[in-house]
Design a protein around this motif. Structure first.
Motif, PDB file in Angstrom:
ATOM      1  N   GLN A  18      35.133  28.664  37.813  1.00  0.00           N
ATOM      2  CA  GLN A  18      34.734  29.987  37.324  1.00  0.00           C
ATOM      3  C   GLN A  18      33.899  29.866  36.052  1.00  0.00           C
ATOM      4  O   GLN A  18      32.921  30.584  35.878  1.00  0.00           O
ATOM      5  CB  GLN A  18      35.954  30.876  37.069  1.00  0.00           C
ATOM      6  N   HIS A  84      43.603  37.151  45.821  1.00  0.00           N
ATOM      7  CA  HIS A  84      42.841  37.389  44.584  1.00  0.00           C
ATOM      8  C   HIS A  84      41.485  36.691  44.670  1.00  0.00           C
ATOM      9  O   HIS A  84      40.464  37.252  44.285  1.00  0.00           O
ATOM     10  CB  HIS A  84      43.597  36.853  43.361  1.00  0.00           C
ATOM     11  N   LEU A  88      37.753  38.196  44.526  1.00  0.00           N
ATOM     12  CA  LEU A  88      36.850  37.653  43.518  1.00  0.00           C
ATOM     13  C   LEU A  88      35.522  37.230  44.144  1.00  0.00           C
ATOM     14  O   LEU A  88      34.448  37.565  43.639  1.00  0.00           O
ATOM     15  CB  LEU A  88      37.503  36.445  42.845  1.00  0.00           C
ATOM     16  N   LYS A  91      33.343  40.159  44.864  1.00  0.00           N
ATOM     17  CA  LYS A  91      32.756  40.708  43.639  1.00  0.00           C
ATOM     18  C   LYS A  91      31.681  39.773  43.078  1.00  0.00           C
ATOM     19  O   LYS A  91      30.697  40.228  42.494  1.00  0.00           O
ATOM     20  CB  LYS A  91      33.839  40.942  42.573  1.00  0.00           C
ATOM     21  N   GLU A  92      31.882  38.469  43.237  1.00  0.00           N
ATOM     22  CA  GLU A  92      30.892  37.495  42.762  1.00  0.00           C
ATOM     23  C   GLU A  92      29.600  37.612  43.562  1.00  0.00           C
ATOM     24  O   GLU A  92      28.509  37.477  43.030  1.00  0.00           O
ATOM     25  CB  GLU A  92      31.434  36.063  42.852  1.00  0.00           C
ATOM     26  N   LEU A 136      35.834  42.022  37.963  1.00  0.00           N
ATOM     27  CA  LEU A 136      36.056  40.579  37.992  1.00  0.00           C
ATOM     28  C   LEU A 136      37.140  40.168  36.994  1.00  0.00           C
ATOM     29  O   LEU A 136      38.016  39.369  37.332  1.00  0.00           O
ATOM     30  CB  LEU A 136      34.762  39.826  37.676  1.00  0.00           C
ATOM     31  N   ILE A 139      40.583  41.081  38.288  1.00  0.00           N
ATOM     32  CA  ILE A 139      41.043  40.162  39.335  1.00  0.00           C
ATOM     33  C   ILE A 139      41.527  38.857  38.702  1.00  0.00           C
ATOM     34  O   ILE A 139      42.580  38.330  39.061  1.00  0.00           O
ATOM     35  CB  ILE A 139      39.928  39.880  40.373  1.00  0.00           C
ATOM     36  N   MET A 140      40.759  38.352  37.731  1.00  0.00           N
ATOM     37  CA  MET A 140      41.140  37.108  37.061  1.00  0.00           C
ATOM     38  C   MET A 140      42.473  37.266  36.316  1.00  0.00           C
ATOM     39  O   MET A 140      43.284  36.355  36.298  1.00  0.00           O
ATOM     40  CB  MET A 140      40.047  36.651  36.091  1.00  0.00           C
TER      41      MET A 140
END
Length: 151
Positions: A18, A84, A88, A91-92, A136, A139-140
């Motif tokens: 990440q 998750h 992610l 969204k990325e 993001l 989620i993280m």
């Protein structure tokens, strides 16, 4: 590269990927700013090469993140964590598309300073990017919370 064998190292590797992703975005932004400075006769070949390298970097990161997602789910029985990661990744993907749209709009705004629509478009996309980054980081945080439960 060592293949992590326990879930803790796997999670560490995920965090590392990440941060690699963030670094890649930084290079992408810098490269695009440099490209804009070559206008109005843009050095497109140079920029195309950059986009190619950035795309490859993102693909490599995504591929490994998806492997981690699969291992967390199947080897370590953590479907919550793999979910998750799934959110992610989606969204990325959106973040990358928004970034590309922003870069295009910035060039249009530079080439057509008389057209105020482009400034408006830039603000719109920037707003979407802010919302995307908030999603993001949420989620993280969920991932971090759930993964620390098993310490």
């Amino acid at each position: 590269m060592m293949v992590p064998t326990d879930s803790k190292s796997l999670i560490q590797r995920f965090y590392h990927l990440q941060s690699e992703r963030l670094e890649t975005y930084r290079l992408f932004e810098e490269g695009h700013e440099a490209y804009l400075r070559t206008g109005p006769h843009y050095d497109f070949d140079h920029y195309r090469q950059l986009v190619h390298e950035i795309t490859q970097a993102f693909c490599g990161i995504s591929k490994e993140v998806l492997e981690i997602k699969g291992r967390l789910h199947h080897e370590f029985d953590r479907p919550d964590l793999s979910e998750h990661i799934e959110k992610l990744q989606s969204k990325e993907k959106e973040k990358l598309e928004l970034t590309a749209r922003l870069q295009l709009a910035r060039q249009q705004a530079q080439d057509h300073p008389e057209d105020e629509d482009w400034q408006e478009k830039i603000q719109e996309i920037k707003h979407e990017i802010i919302k995307n980054k908030e999603a993001l980081s949420e989620i993280m945080q969920d991932f971090k919370y759930d993964s620390e439960e098993c310490d």
